[in-house]
Design a protein around this motif. Structure first.
Motif: not given
Ligand SMILES: [Zn+2]
Length: 93
Positions: A8-13, A31-33, A36-40
């Protein structure tokens, strides 16, 4: 067979992540898809103590289901010693 990533993305879940090469220090990069996530992209450092409790559960579940340490390590992208650690701890419960 597609490789499932239990990350899971630690920034947006978001679970909409994929492996994205390696960082300079040799850590797996993701990579986070989520738009709305600030971190790509992000790096999960499982050598930190506070790594996802979900991973610990998955290690135990997979070992109970007969997966070998190498399989678990490959599927969850964690080191084999970490898998062994969790299995040992899990057996003490
Ligand atoms: Zn994310």
């Amino acid at each position: 067979m597609t490789v499932k990533i239990n990350v899971k993305c630690p920034y947006c879940g978001s679970k909409e992540v994929s492996k994205n090469g390696f960082s300079l220090s040799g850590k797996q990069r993701y990579r986070c898809y989520n738009e709305q996530c600030k971190k790509s992209s992000f790096i999960l450092d499982y050598t930190n103590k506070g790594y996802l409790p979900e991973i610990k559960k998955k290690v135990i579940n997979m070992s109970l289901n007969g997966s070998g340490i190498r399989d678990i390590s490959r599927v969850l992208s964690i080191s084999t010693w970490l898998v062994m650690n969790e299995i040992k701890k899990g057996l003490q419960i």
